[in-house]
Design a protein around this motif. Structure first.
Motif: not given
Length: 466
Positions: A156-159, A165, A237, A239, A267, A307, A310-311
């Motif tokens: 997963p993308r780190t923002i 998002i 990319e 989320d 995602m 977050t 989502r993870r």
């Protein structure tokens, strides 16, 4: 064990997702040899003798004469004919773009014939198997899987806390009505979270009332070649992913390929709660399921706000993907099914009665197509009449212009003659003027003029004195 050999017939000039997921990918992974039966637009009959199975997909039979010749030769050589079907093509729902905007209805009779005539049919899901078995009893399920030779599985993308998002939708324009079905929910999310979120739509355009928002991006499809498509979208990319489907028989027969693709992209997703996804997605475990508009708002809001959630979802989804849904672990199923088909050989023609609902569906689509053609024909006749009227008017205008041009040329000729006469007269006057000037000079310089000049002054004096 002797490798299975397949003659694969397709008119597609590119390797589409359908061809790769259903034929090229699994056959290559399973070590099944295949060769194309259409070469440079023509049937290559040499592939028949060196093949165990004759394979075609979807609407290949729409070029019916060519298809029938292939089937007849296959029967003569006692080669079983297999149809691969990834959608319930006969059951396109009323607003499906392919039903509304294309002449697909004209192909349904040939598709129905091919379904009933095939020795075996391979499909993607148990739901599609159950539906097609009403028309042909010899139906085998070969699910879609993710090919890791094309796809990488991304974390997963780190923002940062300042980045929006990103909610991502990927789907062909044929899914526009599916996307529109949750447009109210997406609008609510957009209004609720504002600049905290952004939307990216690849393929199908965003719903109309979202399209003008600054945080909404739309990328039109750049290619339908699968390898190129995968290369492009793996650079996206995001989320959170969304996969809406209208609840109808056509969509209930679809496979969960979007779950595989979104999961590989890292995602977590919210998916429509119909069996295309609910057979695979465990709500709140490896994804979210939604049916009503408020479900979509609730599940998307949970993912936007957490977050951690989502993870959790994407890590579990990727675990399930690796454990059960990778092609290299499942390609042996093609060997198993094709071996059974070869063993069964040519099957008796289906004696199942034709389902009246199927016939009615085809009849409706043919009627729709006929109506569209009639409307298009009438519009064409009207447009032709309008064009003919304009052409007639133009021809009259051209005739008038030609007459006016002729009259104008006559006037120009007259004016040229008058101009020539005037120039001649002017020249004559100029000549006279020159002569007069010369005479004046002669007078002014002559001796008699000088001698008589004093007398002329005296005469003028006496005349004034009078």
């Amino acid at each position: 064990m002797t490798p299975i050999k397949i003659a694969f017939f397709s008119h597609s000039p590119i390797v589409t997702a359908m061809e790769h997921y259903r034929v090229i990918g699994p056959l290559s992974e399973a070590g099944i040899q295949y060769q194309r039966g259409i070469k440079e637009g023509h049937v290559d009959e040499t592939v028949f003798t060196d093949s165990d199975i004759i394979l075609f997909q979807r609407n290949f039979s729409s070029r019916f004469t060519e298809y029938k010749a292939i089937v007849d030769l296959s029967r003569k050589l006692k080669k079983p004919v297999v149809m691969d079907l990834d959608d319930y093509l006969i059951g396109l729902y009323v607003n499906h773009p392919d039903r509304v905007n294309t002449p697909f209805g004209m192909e349904l009779v040939s598709i129905l014939h091919a379904i009933r005539d095939a020795d075996a049919i391979t499909v993607t899901t148990p739901s599609l198997q159950k539906t097609i078995r009403q028309l042909n009893p010899n139906v085998y399920v070969l699910p879609n899987y993710l090919d890791t030779k094309l796809w990488n599985i991304h974390p997963p993308r780190t923002i940062s806390s300042t980045e929006p998002i990103k909610i991502v939708y990927i789907g062909t324009p044929s899914h526009a009505s599916d996307l529109d079905s949750i447009s109210d929910s997406l609008s609510t999310i957009a209004n609720t979270f504002g600049n905290r979120i952004a939307f990216l739509f690849y393929g199908a355009p965003p719903p109309a009332h979202l399209a003008e928002l600054e945080n909404v991006q739309w990328i039109e499809p750049e290619t339908y070649t699968l390898s190129e498509f995968v290369e492009i979208i793996q650079k996206i990319e995001g989320d959170i992913a969304i996969a809406p489907l209208l609840d109808n028989e056509f969509n209930r027969c679809k496979s969960p390929i979007k779950f595989f693709e979104y999961t590989a992209m890292g995602m977590p997703g919210v998916y429509s709660d119909i069996n295309a996804y609910s057979d695979l997605v465990e709500d709140g475990i490896n994804g979210f399921l939604a049916s009503k508009q408020e479900d979509w708002v609730e599940k998307l809001s949970m993912l936007i706000n957490s977050t951690t959630k989502r993870r959790e979802l994407i890590e579990t989804a990727q675990k399930h993907l690796r454990e059960r849904w990778l092609l290299h672990d499942n390609a042996h199923q093609w060997t198993k099914v094709y071996s059974k088909i070869i063993q069964n050989g040519i099957r008796p023609k289906s004696e199942l009665p034709l389902n009246n609902d199927v016939i009615a569906n085809i009849a409706e689509q043919l009627q729709e197509q006929t109506n569209r053609q009639a409307i298009a024909t009438n519009k064409l006749h009207h447009d032709i009449a309008v064009l003919e009227s304009k052409v007639s008017m133009f021809e009259r205008n051209i005739s008038d212009l030609r007459k006016y041009s002729s009259d104008l040329e006559e006037v120009i000729d007259i004016k040229k003659q008058e101009s020539a006469t005037l120039r001649s007269n002017i020249q004559a006057l100029e000549n006279d003027n020159t002569n007069l000037k010369l005479e004046l000079v002669d007078y002014a310089t002559s001796t008699s003029w000088k001698i008589t000049r004093p007398f002329r002054k005296i005469i003028k004096y006496f005349r004034r004195g009078r």
